[in-house]
Design an enzyme around this catalytic site. Structure first.
Site, PDB file in Angstrom:
ATOM      1  N   ARG A   1     -43.664 -18.474 -39.201  1.00  0.00           N
ATOM      2  CA  ARG A   1     -44.743 -18.186 -40.166  1.00  0.00           C
ATOM      3  C   ARG A   1     -44.207 -17.426 -41.376  1.00  0.00           C
ATOM      4  O   ARG A   1     -44.626 -17.649 -42.509  1.00  0.00           O
ATOM      5  CB  ARG A   1     -45.845 -17.363 -39.487  1.00  0.00           C
ATOM      6  CG  ARG A   1     -46.681 -18.182 -38.516  1.00  0.00           C
ATOM      7  CD  ARG A   1     -47.536 -17.293 -37.635  1.00  0.00           C
ATOM      8  NE  ARG A   1     -48.417 -16.431 -38.393  1.00  0.00           N
ATOM      9  CZ  ARG A   1     -48.832 -15.231 -37.980  1.00  0.00           C
ATOM     10  NH1 ARG A   1     -48.478 -14.765 -36.802  1.00  0.00           N
ATOM     11  NH2 ARG A   1     -49.634 -14.526 -38.719  1.00  0.00           N
TER      12      ARG A   1
ATOM     13  N   LYS B   1     -49.755 -10.346 -27.699  1.00  0.00           N
ATOM     14  CA  LYS B   1     -48.913  -9.213 -27.269  1.00  0.00           C
ATOM     15  C   LYS B   1     -49.745  -8.197 -26.484  1.00  0.00           C
ATOM     16  O   LYS B   1     -49.294  -7.629 -25.496  1.00  0.00           O
ATOM     17  CB  LYS B   1     -48.270  -8.545 -28.487  1.00  0.00           C
ATOM     18  CG  LYS B   1     -47.217  -9.428 -29.151  1.00  0.00           C
ATOM     19  CD  LYS B   1     -46.449  -8.691 -30.227  1.00  0.00           C
ATOM     20  CE  LYS B   1     -47.189  -8.575 -31.532  1.00  0.00           C
ATOM     21  NZ  LYS B   1     -46.987  -9.623 -32.504  1.00  0.00           N
TER      22      LYS B   1
ATOM     23  N   HIS C   1     -54.066  -0.431 -30.938  1.00  0.00           N
ATOM     24  CA  HIS C   1     -53.145  -1.194 -31.776  1.00  0.00           C
ATOM     25  C   HIS C   1     -53.574  -1.105 -33.227  1.00  0.00           C
ATOM     26  O   HIS C   1     -54.729  -1.376 -33.558  1.00  0.00           O
ATOM     27  CB  HIS C   1     -53.111  -2.670 -31.348  1.00  0.00           C
ATOM     28  CG  HIS C   1     -52.193  -3.486 -32.206  1.00  0.00           C
ATOM     29  ND1 HIS C   1     -50.845  -3.582 -31.941  1.00  0.00           N
ATOM     30  CD2 HIS C   1     -52.403  -4.186 -33.340  1.00  0.00           C
ATOM     31  CE1 HIS C   1     -50.277  -4.332 -32.874  1.00  0.00           C
ATOM     32  NE2 HIS C   1     -51.198  -4.716 -33.739  1.00  0.00           N
TER      33      HIS C   1
ATOM     34  N   ASP D   1     -44.568 -15.696 -29.460  1.00  0.00           N
ATOM     35  CA  ASP D   1     -44.943 -14.975 -30.679  1.00  0.00           C
ATOM     36  C   ASP D   1     -43.712 -14.719 -31.546  1.00  0.00           C
ATOM     37  O   ASP D   1     -43.776 -14.837 -32.763  1.00  0.00           O
ATOM     38  CB  ASP D   1     -45.650 -13.655 -30.342  1.00  0.00           C
ATOM     39  CG  ASP D   1     -46.015 -12.914 -31.616  1.00  0.00           C
ATOM     40  OD1 ASP D   1     -46.794 -13.477 -32.411  1.00  0.00           O
ATOM     41  OD2 ASP D   1     -45.505 -11.809 -31.851  1.00  0.00           O
TER      42      ASP D   1
ATOM     43  N   SER E   1     -51.439 -13.707 -32.590  1.00  0.00           N
ATOM     44  CA  SER E   1     -50.170 -12.989 -32.492  1.00  0.00           C
ATOM     45  C   SER E   1     -50.383 -11.579 -31.924  1.00  0.00           C
ATOM     46  O   SER E   1     -49.705 -11.154 -30.988  1.00  0.00           O
ATOM     47  CB  SER E   1     -49.544 -12.936 -33.892  1.00  0.00           C
ATOM     48  OG  SER E   1     -48.515 -12.011 -33.958  1.00  0.00           O
TER      49      SER E   1
HETATM   50  N1  URA Z   1     -48.938  -8.144 -36.723  1.00  0.00           N
HETATM   51  C1  URA Z   1     -48.593  -9.014 -35.740  1.00  0.00           C
HETATM   52  O1  URA Z   1     -48.152  -8.616 -34.672  1.00  0.00           O
HETATM   53  N2  URA Z   1     -48.760 -10.325 -35.980  1.00  0.00           N
HETATM   54  C2  URA Z   1     -49.242 -10.818 -37.126  1.00  0.00           C
HETATM   55  O2  URA Z   1     -49.379 -12.019 -37.260  1.00  0.00           O
HETATM   56  C3  URA Z   1     -49.591  -9.914 -38.133  1.00  0.00           C
HETATM   57  C4  URA Z   1     -49.437  -8.570 -37.905  1.00  0.00           C
END
Ligand code: URA
Length: 440
Positions: free
Chosen positions: A168, A187, A82, A161, A183
């Protein structure tokens, strides 16, 4: 339990219990807790932070808020990668095929581009016929057949999320290290892999502008993953300059294929080797040095390129484009950006370079905007390069000539030309594994 009490507790610097965090998240997802109370909580977290225990529990609650992917129908070790996002960041297109060619299974759920950063799914969809919307059975079958597949996020994964991120975004609470960690790792845990390599980008094109913040975020995410029983490592990589020479979907696919053909720009090759060797390492295939040699061989032998072609074919795409990138369509118009004086490029505001590319049509301003796959920028000169006044520093591509004026102005402003050649920054700034940080 009352949300008011939890907000007050966090505001006063207290620690929320696991029960309180789970109650709060499920209440928020179901709509019982309103946005205004969750906004107050996010702001309290922004200022007070979260303990490791709170962060782990909240991540787990985010991961379980929707469908969890069960990858057990896929045989072998599943390793995810990621990136926290960047400009010209196309490494997944290179490293997933390398890892698959070396025997690792890559069952990847990727995002689309938003704002100044690009997304892997958009890049892959610029290959005619490519489908990122495989259902689970098709996804598992594709990975079992070719060793890799990349799909977009389905509607039912991590709804907590989605709601929290949207909130946010409008309450100035995006840039909180624990909330970013929750976050991203929420995922990642929902995606069900055995091991996760994090590419935490750092610099003017990244969320994290300073190395120490990037290291802190990496440490938090590695710890969350380890507590959830995953094998974890993180690289902090430079995003103070766009990666490679291309920004824009088709341009980036072509550049990735160049690397898989044993060419391509040096920084992109190096990033891909560093990341893919760490993926192989997490799959227990050897030491980092041995894994790097395996990754190099996968490129040299053409095995990784063939994996990309197999993946494209298995996902409905026309793999002849992988083998002959001359088949891709090109944007009808090109405009050159010239250096305004002699000297060296001392800095590139990488976020602005990404925004210039979005202005040309290569990215989306909102989730529903359409993108132009052929639009983008080829960087002729990057940070550290010498330039002469009037020399071309970038070529902009678009399908509408009217887009050039503002994009060229934005790009021009992003480039700083000075008299002294700047000091070189390492591409990999640090590595985090098992609580240890190695700085380079
Ligand atoms: N990428 C994400 O998936 N979440 C965040 O909060 C910041 C970057």
């Amino acid at each position: 339990m009352r949300m008011y009490d939890l907000i007050e507790k966090k505001r006063n610097g207290g620690e929320l219990s696991a029960e309180e965090i789970r109650w709060m998240l499920s209440g928020y997802v179901s709509g019982k807790i309103p946005d205004y109370q969750m906004s107050a909580m996010l702001m309290a977290i922004f200022f007070r932070g979260m303990t490791d225990e709170e962060t782990s529990v909240m991540t787990d609650a985010v991961a379980r808020s929707g469908d969890m992917m069960d990858l057990s129908p896929i045989a072998g070790v599943k390793v995810d990668k990621h990136s926290t996002g960047g400009v010209g960041d196309k490494t997944t297109l290179v490293i997933a095929p390398i890892a698959a060619a070396c025997g690792v299974k890559v069952a990847k759920v990727s995002g689309r581009g938003l704002g100044h950063t690009g997304g892997t799914v958009d890049k892959l969809e610029s290959i005619p016929g490519f489908r990122a919307d495989l259902n689970r059975e098709e996804f598992f079958a594709a990975v079992n057949k070719t060793g890799l597949a990349v799909i977009g996020q389905s509607g039912n994964m991590t709804p907590a999320d989605k709601k929290l991120y949207a909130l946010r975004d409008v309450t100035a609470t995006v840039d909180s290290i624990p909330l970013i960690a929750v976050s991203i790792m929420g995922k990642k845990l929902a995606a069900g892999n055995d091991a996760i390599l994090l590419d935490v980008t750092c610099g003017s094109g990244a969320f994290m502008k300073k190395t120490e913040d990037a290291v802190e975020l990496a440490k938090k995410m590695v710890q969350i993953g380890q507590r959830a029983g995953k094998r974890m490592a993180a690289l902090i990589t430079d995003m103070d300059t766009p990666l490679g020479h291309c920004i824009g979907n088709i341009l980036e696919v072509k550049e990735s294929i160049e690397v898989l053909k044993d060419g391509g720009p040096e920084d992109l090759r190096e990033a891909c080797l560093a990341l893919s060797s760490n993926m192989l390492y997490l799959a227990d295939l050897g030491t980092l040095e041995e894994c790097r040699a395996m990754a190099q061989e996968a490129i040299r032998s053409g095995a990784a390129l063939q994996r990309l072609a197999d993946m494209v074919e298995a996902q409905g795409g026309d793999s002849s484009y992988v083998l002959d990138t001359g088949k891709f369509s090109e944007a009808p118009y090109c405009e050159e950006v010239k250096a305004q004086k002699d000297g060296f490029i001392t800095h590139m505001d990488t976020e602005s370079c990404g925004i210039a590319s979005v202005m040309l049509g290569a990215g989306r301003e909102t989730v529903d905007s359409a993108i132009d796959p052929a639009a983008g920028i080829i960087l002729q000169k990057k940070t550290g390069d010498a330039v002469k006044q009037g020399e071309t520093i970038a070529k902009l591509y678009a399908s509408d000539q009217k887009l050039f004026a503002t994009a060229a102005e934005r790009y021009q402003k992003a480039i700083v030309i000075g008299e002294e050649k700047p000091a070189e920054r390492p591409l990999v700034l640090a590595r985090v594994e098992k609580g240890a940080v190695e700085m380079f």
